[in-house]
Structure formats: structure tokens, C-alpha cells
Design an enzyme around this catalytic site. Sequence first.
Site, short mmCIF file in Angstrom:
data_model
loop_
_atom_site.label_atom_id
_atom_site.label_comp_id
_atom_site.label_asym_id
_atom_site.label_seq_id
_atom_site.Cartn_x
_atom_site.Cartn_y
_atom_site.Cartn_z
N ARG A 72 0.87 -1.17 0.00
CA ARG A 72 0.00 0.00 0.00
C ARG A 72 0.91 1.23 0.00
O ARG A 72 1.93 1.25 0.69
CB ARG A 72 -0.90 0.05 1.24
CG ARG A 72 -2.02 -1.00 1.24
CD ARG A 72 -3.13 -0.64 0.25
NE ARG A 72 -4.23 -1.58 0.26
CZ ARG A 72 -4.36 -2.63 -0.56
NH1 ARG A 72 -3.44 -2.87 -1.48
NH2 ARG A 72 -5.42 -3.41 -0.49
N GLU B 250 -3.65 7.49 -4.73
CA GLU B 250 -4.02 6.91 -6.04
C GLU B 250 -5.30 7.54 -6.55
O GLU B 250 -6.19 7.87 -5.75
CB GLU B 250 -4.17 5.39 -5.88
CG GLU B 250 -2.85 4.75 -5.51
CD GLU B 250 -2.93 3.24 -5.28
OE1 GLU B 250 -4.02 2.66 -5.47
OE2 GLU B 250 -1.91 2.66 -4.92
N HIS C 223 -1.21 0.15 -9.77
CA HIS C 223 -1.88 -0.77 -8.84
C HIS C 223 -2.50 -1.95 -9.61
O HIS C 223 -3.71 -2.18 -9.55
CB HIS C 223 -2.94 -0.03 -8.01
CG HIS C 223 -3.30 -0.75 -6.75
ND1 HIS C 223 -3.65 -0.10 -5.58
CD2 HIS C 223 -3.38 -2.08 -6.45
CE1 HIS C 223 -3.94 -1.00 -4.64
NE2 HIS C 223 -3.78 -2.20 -5.14
P1 NAP Z 1 -0.61 -11.58 5.09
O1 NAP Z 1 -0.55 -13.02 4.70
O2 NAP Z 1 -1.53 -11.14 6.17
O3 NAP Z 1 0.90 -11.15 5.49
C1 NAP Z 1 1.20 -9.94 6.07
C2 NAP Z 1 2.66 -9.94 6.54
O4 NAP Z 1 2.98 -8.62 7.01
C3 NAP Z 1 2.93 -10.91 7.68
O5 NAP Z 1 4.19 -11.53 7.49
C4 NAP Z 1 2.98 -10.00 8.92
O6 NAP Z 1 3.80 -10.56 9.92
C5 NAP Z 1 3.59 -8.75 8.30
N1 NAP Z 1 3.29 -7.54 9.07
C6 NAP Z 1 2.07 -7.04 9.40
N2 NAP Z 1 2.21 -5.92 10.12
C7 NAP Z 1 3.55 -5.69 10.24
C8 NAP Z 1 4.32 -4.69 10.88
N3 NAP Z 1 3.75 -3.67 11.56
N4 NAP Z 1 5.66 -4.77 10.81
C9 NAP Z 1 6.26 -5.79 10.14
N5 NAP Z 1 5.57 -6.76 9.51
C10 NAP Z 1 4.24 -6.72 9.57
O7 NAP Z 1 -0.94 -10.66 3.85
P2 NAP Z 1 -0.71 -10.95 2.28
O8 NAP Z 1 -1.81 -11.78 1.76
O9 NAP Z 1 0.70 -11.39 2.07
O10 NAP Z 1 -0.95 -9.47 1.69
C11 NAP Z 1 -0.18 -8.38 2.15
C12 NAP Z 1 -0.73 -7.07 1.64
O11 NAP Z 1 -0.36 -6.86 0.29
C13 NAP Z 1 -2.26 -6.91 1.61
O12 NAP Z 1 -2.79 -6.63 2.89
C14 NAP Z 1 -2.43 -5.77 0.64
O13 NAP Z 1 -2.42 -4.52 1.30
C15 NAP Z 1 -1.21 -5.87 -0.27
N6 NAP Z 1 -1.60 -6.27 -1.63
C16 NAP Z 1 -1.41 -5.41 -2.67
C17 NAP Z 1 -1.77 -5.78 -3.95
C18 NAP Z 1 -1.59 -4.88 -5.12
O14 NAP Z 1 -2.41 -4.92 -6.03
N7 NAP Z 1 -0.52 -4.11 -5.18
C19 NAP Z 1 -2.36 -7.03 -4.19
C20 NAP Z 1 -2.53 -7.89 -3.11
C21 NAP Z 1 -2.12 -7.50 -1.84
P3 NAP Z 1 3.61 -10.20 11.50
O15 NAP Z 1 2.14 -10.15 11.73
O16 NAP Z 1 4.32 -11.32 12.20
O17 NAP Z 1 4.29 -8.89 11.70
C1 8YV Z 2 -6.73 -4.94 -5.95
C2 8YV Z 2 -5.30 -5.29 -3.81
O1 8YV Z 2 -6.12 -4.10 -6.86
O2 8YV Z 2 -5.94 -7.43 -3.05
C3 8YV Z 2 -5.53 -6.31 -2.74
O3 8YV Z 2 -5.26 -5.99 -1.56
O4 8YV Z 2 -4.75 -4.26 -3.59
C4 8YV Z 2 -5.72 -5.61 -5.17
O5 8YV Z 2 -5.69 -6.93 -5.51
C5 8YV Z 2 -8.00 -4.29 -5.67
O6 8YV Z 2 -8.23 -3.67 -4.53
C6 8YV Z 2 -9.15 -4.90 -6.45
O7 8YV Z 2 -10.41 -4.55 -5.99
#
Ligand code: NAP
Ligand code: 8YV
Length: 315
Positions: free
Chosen positions: A233, A262, A280
Site C-alpha cells: 500500500r 491513487e 496498482h
Molecule cells: P498476510 O498473509 O496477512 O501477510 C502480512 C505480513 O505482514 C505478515 O508476514 C505479517 O507478519 C507482516 N506484518 C504485518 N504488520 C507488520 C508490521 N507492523 N511490521 C512488520 N511486519 C508486519 O498478507 P498478504 O496476503 O501477504 O498481503 C499483504 C498485503 O499486500 C495486503 O494486505 C495488501 O495490502 C497488499 N496487496 C497489494 C496488492 C496490489 O495490487 N498491489 C495485491 C494484493 C495484496 P507479522 O504479523 O508477524 O508482523
Molecule cells: C486490488 C489489492 O487491486 O488485493 C488487494 O489488496 O490491492 C488488489 O488486488 C483491488 O483492490 C481490487 O479490488
Amino acid sequence: MSIDILVIGLPALADDMLNRQAPDRGWTLHRPGPDGLPAPEVAGRIVGVAASGAATVDARLIDALPALKIIAVHAVGYDLTDVAHARSRGVVVTHTPDVLNDDVADLALLLALATLRRLPAMDAYVRAGRWASEGPPPLSRRASGLKYGLLGLGRIGRAIAERLTPLAGEIAYHTRRPVADAPWRHVPNLVDLAAQVDVLIVIVPGGASTRGLVSAEVLAALGPNGVLINVARGEVVDQDALVAALTSGRLGGAGLDVFADEPNAPQALIDSDRCVLTPHVASATVETRQAMAALMIANLEAVLAGRPPVSPVPD
Ligand code: NAP
Ligand code: 8YV
């Protein structure tokens, strides 16, 4: 009896899937008005919300929907939904984990490679005829053998680390708690991790607990040869500090899929040839967006039929 669902800002593919599948399920779909709320005569009947991850579902909206049972977020990140308030009203919140891990990890790797090898600048060099007129462009940086650091090692972080394994010289990560079965080195302090690696990849959730985590101090520790990749994010990175570090040469490069405001990206980043910028789109493939929409619909269907949700957000 119709089952009324409020649809907020879904990407086109998910919106189309929901539109096509709604009649068979007896769902009537509604859109919010300019004030962000459904028409007053509809609000009292809404039992489900289907929301993009980019849509804000706050206490004002939740309180305007007295019959609401479920908020189904079309994203794994649910930082724009007021989960605590939803729970206090007995409303289930669901999201779409796992189905997007591969695509997001692929984009993180693509951004890292493209930033190190200056891919967009090289492409532009050929297209502008500069190869013919000026000869070979300046050299870029080798990606293999470098030290890679991950901020976050959850579902997506692990998929990134697995992709990096054949390429990286070393992989280390920072999370609040070490991951028990992870073969990579845990670094308890983020500034220390940034100082130890060549490339820092950000993949933690957004929200209050991670806002500004990648601070000016972290960027300084990454240093003039360091590269920052953010597929999490925009708000997790201090964007002003990032712009200052990049434009002054105190940071080597950045590959960014997400931004603080964004769909706007700072002009200084747009003008910099040391950045690779994407709008994104980490999960934006046909296959993954179909899987995300299917999971969102499955969650709506389950909860509205009185069954447990398929993928509720964790406690
Ligand atoms: P997840 O499985 O919940 O993993 C989150 C990781 O972040 C865990 O390893 C957690 O470990 C760590 N974390 C959380 N808070 C932290 C902190 N304050 N300091 C250090 N580490 C921390 O989540 P995920 O499925 O991998 O997804 C992660 C994020 O990616 C989503 O929440 C979303 O915002 C983003 N995302 C973006 C896109 C995009 O389109 N660009 C797409 C998908 C996801 P600990 O809890 O042990 O700290
Ligand atoms: C999407 C995302 O772009 O899954 C997330 O956390 O950031 C993305 O996959 C989005 O929000 C689709 O609605």
C-alpha cells in the site's frame, strides 16, 4: 423476495461477473449515489456489500444499512473497511486471500528486475532512436546474487521469497514475529534489514499499524545503491521522503505499484528514469481477477444463505 446487494467501485471484470450471476441467485444489485449511500428507500433492505479494495466502507455507510449481514471485499487488503465497527454491528467481513499470491509475487519480481536493469529506460532508448544516434546506453545493475529483503512474509511475501530463491545471493525478512518454518533469516529491526540488503520489497498490509513504516531512516539505510519495491500500500512508505531520497541520489531506484494518493503519482517520480511505475495492477490479470470475483461471490452466497463465510478476515 429479492436479496439486495450494494456494489461499490468493483473493477469491470468483477462487476460483470456479479451482474451475470445475480439473477440466478435472486440478487438485486444497487449502486451508491453521489453521497456514497444507497437511495433511502433501498438502504433498509441492503443485506450485502460487494466492495473493491479501493472503496471506503466506513462507520457512516455501515450504520446507514441496518439489515447488513456481510461486507465482501474484492481484495486481500481490507484496510479501507472499518472491520471493528462492522463486527460491533454483527456484520461479517470477508476478503480474497491466496488466489492472487502468484500474480502479486510475479509483479514484485518484475518490478525488481525492471528497476535494476532499467527496462523502461532501455525500451525508451531504442524507440527514441538513441541507440542508433548515441550508441549503447549507460550500464545497469545485475539482479542475480544481490541481497534481497522482504518487509512482510505472509502469503504473498513467501511467494516472492520462493521466486527470489534461485536468483538471490541472500534473502532476509522483517516481521513482528519470526515465521516458524521459514528458511530465510529474520531481522528483528527494519532499519537493520534495510542496511543489510540491496533490494527491499514491501508486502505488509496497509492501515494505521504500518503507515510510514518505510521512513526516511529506512530509506537512508537502504542507501544510494539500494532499490525499494512496493507492492503493498502506498501509505506504508513515507512518499515525500522517497521522492526526496530518489531525486537527491540518496536512493538508487524504486519500483512502485502503489502510491499514497491513487490514482495520482508524484510528478518527480514520473520524471525520474530511476523509477518503474505501475498503476496498482499486481493482481490485475484475467485469471486472478476471475478467481477474486468468484471468491467474493462465494462469500456473499454463503453468508446470505446462513452458512459460515468462505474467507473471513482474521480476528
Ligand atoms: P498476510 O498473509 O496477512 O501477510 C502480512 C505480513 O505482514 C505478515 O508476514 C505479517 O507478519 C507482516 N506484518 C504485518 N504488520 C507488520 C508490521 N507492523 N511490521 C512488520 N511486519 C508486519 O498478507 P498478504 O496476503 O501477504 O498481503 C499483504 C498485503 O499486500 C495486503 O494486505 C495488501 O495490502 C497488499 N496487496 C497489494 C496488492 C496490489 O495490487 N498491489 C495485491 C494484493 C495484496 P507479522 O504479523 O508477524 O508482523
Ligand atoms: C486490488 C489489492 O487491486 O488485493 C488487494 O489488496 O490491492 C488488489 O488486488 C483491488 O483492490 C481490487 O479490488
